[in-house]
Write an enzyme that holds these catalytic residues in place. Structure first.
Site, PDB file in Angstrom:
ATOM      1  CG  HIS A   1      -1.787  -1.229   1.313  1.00 57.41           C
ATOM      2  ND1 HIS A   1      -3.013  -1.287   0.707  1.00 57.41           N
ATOM      3  CD2 HIS A   1      -1.597  -2.443   1.891  1.00 57.41           C
ATOM      4  CE1 HIS A   1      -3.556  -2.488   0.916  1.00 57.41           C
ATOM      5  NE2 HIS A   1      -2.717  -3.214   1.635  1.00 57.41           N
ATOM      6  CG  LEU A   2       3.200   2.097  -3.029  1.00 56.96           C
ATOM      7  CD1 LEU A   2       3.666   2.267  -4.478  1.00 56.96           C
ATOM      8  CD2 LEU A   2       4.408   1.937  -2.111  1.00 56.96           C
ATOM      9  NE  ARG A   3      -1.570   3.257   3.843  1.00 61.09           N
ATOM     10  CZ  ARG A   3      -2.370   2.212   4.007  1.00 61.09           C
ATOM     11  NH1 ARG A   3      -3.324   1.949   3.133  1.00 61.09           N
ATOM     12  NH2 ARG A   3      -2.228   1.435   5.062  1.00 61.09           N
TER      13      ARG A   3
ATOM     14  CG  ASP B   1      -5.733  -5.921  -0.099  1.00 54.46           C
ATOM     15  OD1 ASP B   1      -6.036  -6.979   0.445  1.00 54.46           O
ATOM     16  OD2 ASP B   1      -4.923  -5.111   0.394  1.00 54.46           O
TER      17      ASP B   1
ATOM     18  CG  HIS C   1      -1.997   2.895   9.169  1.00 54.79           C
ATOM     19  ND1 HIS C   1      -3.002   3.424   8.400  1.00 54.79           N
ATOM     20  CD2 HIS C   1      -2.130   1.543   9.063  1.00 54.79           C
ATOM     21  CE1 HIS C   1      -3.716   2.451   7.855  1.00 54.79           C
ATOM     22  NE2 HIS C   1      -3.209   1.298   8.229  1.00 54.79           N
TER      23      HIS C   1
ATOM     24  CG  ASN D   1      -6.311  -0.034   0.229  1.00 57.38           C
ATOM     25  OD1 ASN D   1      -5.259  -0.057  -0.395  1.00 57.38           O
ATOM     26  ND2 ASN D   1      -6.384  -0.371   1.504  1.00 57.38           N
TER      27      ASN D   1
ATOM     28  CG  HIS E   1      -9.219  -8.537   1.773  1.00 54.36           C
ATOM     29  ND1 HIS E   1      -8.292  -7.792   2.465  1.00 54.36           N
ATOM     30  CD2 HIS E   1     -10.205  -8.805   2.663  1.00 54.36           C
ATOM     31  CE1 HIS E   1      -8.713  -7.610   3.707  1.00 54.36           C
ATOM     32  NE2 HIS E   1      -9.869  -8.215   3.856  1.00 54.36           N
TER      33      HIS E   1
ATOM     34  CG  ASP F   1      -1.105  -6.455   3.826  1.00 52.77           C
ATOM     35  OD1 ASP F   1      -1.345  -5.386   3.230  1.00 52.77           O
ATOM     36  OD2 ASP F   1      -1.965  -7.064   4.490  1.00 52.77           O
TER      37      ASP F   1
HETATM   38 ZN   LIG Z   1      -6.087  -7.453   2.260  1.00 54.87          ZN
END
Ligand SMILES: [Zn+2]
Length: 435
Positions: free
Chosen positions: A64-66, A154, A311, A96, A181, A307
């Site tokens: 997740h690179l946001r 995901d 945060h 996401n 997911h 994963d």
């Molecule tokens: Zn997931």
């Protein structure tokens, strides 16, 4: 671009049956030669990598690179810099984001940002459903043309089995990969730790293993029904490993990943309400942990993915049930995986397969091998180098990891993407970075 000769490393390339001392010559961004006593051409940077492992650049199927939307947690630039520091030369970026990656425009934006940053190759994973809302399929065709590498919602499951079936049928026609997911929300909703002894002890609502097993079973069954390719993300339970093992035994086109935390930690890590160990799926029991390791050993689990889920303290320094799920993982994946080699559970060649060769194959991208002619995506690891996990030593913009404050063993000391030095702790030539 400087040409360089990596001299006297341990060349590890299971795809070509290589594991032994040797040299690699990199010219014009490509691997020119792999062998012994390769002479250094004029103007070539000579890098002595004696005692180091030289592997194909690692490939992470799940990060997740946001960006876009939550750049205060991570950006494509900082996340790929963390990837380079972990020895990863390619990452699959989950959709996401804000807005979610359900359009060609967002896919192209991610690819442009990644190219500008130049730290690692980014393969955007597009959403299965518009807005990841689980109602309507996104435009697979458009997204593939824009550069999407796979499809996943995901962060959330696709709740509707009928819609998941249609997604798989559609993907099959396009030979696209669906990443599941796997979570049954009717069982997991409101839960924040594994359901069992620890959830009772802490008085927290649990997420039972069955929430994962049921969903894995459903998606595996749908993959077999449709003949589509399915990849199961972040496997954490004994039951899920068994379901995937049986499906593979029947010849289903199913692959699966786990993450280092699921074979390194158990639910005990959340004792003291430590939100740094809060993730979804949650850390499970010792029995599950052993089953995950068994799955990696016998090939049921094909891939170790991180994963990586950055945060800020805004999401993590709050009451346990309110804290966000996820931990960063790009920079700790190699040493944590190496611990399985030290424990005698995996061979070094397995490690390269799990972290590079197989994820590249599943994603259908170049890499995962060290063949002459291949573009030079290469990682060099010092398997003995201590890595103190501190905010100062991490390249990720976030520091949410339960391994913070610990010292791990093994670290990427040189990473090349297309022959360019993107990470260098050797202090030799090129761009040298601290730490
Ligand atoms: Zn997931």
């Amino acid at each position: 671009m400087t040409d360089l000769l990596l001299r006297n490393g341990r060349i590890m390339d299971p795809a070509n049956g290589l594991d032994g001392p040797g040299d690699i010559l990199v010219r014009n961004g490509r691997i020119e030669a792999v062998g012994h006593g390769i002479p250094a051409p004029d103007g070539c940077l000579l890098v002595d990598v004696t005692g180091r492992w030289v592997t194909p650049g690692l490939v992470d199927l799940h990060v997740h690179l946001r960006e876009p939307g939550e750049e205060y947690k991570e950006t494509i630039a900082s996340g790929t810099r963390a990837a380079a520091a972990g020895g990863f030369t390619a990452v699959a970026a989950m959709p996401n984001t804000l807005p979610p990656n359900d359009s060609a425009a967002v896919t192209r934006f991610i690819l442009e940002r990644a190219r500008d940053a130049g730290n690692a190759r980014v393969h955007p994973v597009a959403a299965i459903t518009k807005g990841r809302a689980g109602k309507e399929l996104s435009e697979f065709d458009d997204l593939l043309r824009a550069g999407a590498a796979a499809f996943s919602d995901d962060g959330s499951p696709v709740r509707d089995a009928g819609l998941m079936r249609i997604a798989l049928e559609y993907a099959r026609g396009l030979d696209a990969l669906i990443i599941s997911h796997a979570e049954e929300p009717a069982l997991s909703e409101g839960g924040c730790v594994n359901e069992g002894r620890i959830s009772t002890l802490l008085g927290l609502k649990g997420i039972p293993w069955a929430a994962e097993d049921i969903a894995v079973f459903r998606d595996v069954a749908l993959a077999e029904l449709t003949g589509a390719r399915l990849h199961v993300a972040h496997v954490s339970t004994r039951g899920a490993v068994e379901i995937i093992r049986r499906a593979k035994g029947r010849g289903a086109r199913v692959s699966a990943e786990t993450a280092p935390h699921y074979f390194s930690l158990t639910e005990e890590a959340v004792l003291g309400f430590d939100t740094r160990a809060k993730m979804n799926p949650p850390l499970r029991t010792e029995e599950d942990r052993q089953a995950i390791i068994e799955g990696l050993t016998d090939g049921t689990l094909d891939v170790i993915a991180t994963d990586h889920a950055p945060h800020s303290s805004l999401e993590k320094d709050v009451e346990f049930p309110l804290a966000a799920n996820g931990i960063i993982g790009l920079e700790t994946a190699f040493p944590l995986s190496l611990a399985l080699v030290r424990a005698g559970r995996l061979d070094p060649a397995d490690l390269v397969r799990l972290l590079s060769t197989t994820p590249a194959q599943i994603l259908g991208i170049p890499g995962g091998a060290l063949r002459p002619g291949d573009r030079a995506d290469i990682a060099v690891f010092d398997p003995e180098r201590p890595f103190e996990v501190t905010p100062e030593n991490l390249f990720s913009a976030s520091h949410n990891t339960p391994f913070l404050g610990t010292t791990l063993t093994g670290r990427a000391v040189l990473t090349l993407v297309g022959g360019r030095i993107v990470h260098n702790l050797l202090g030799t030539g090129g761009r040298t970075e601290s730490p």
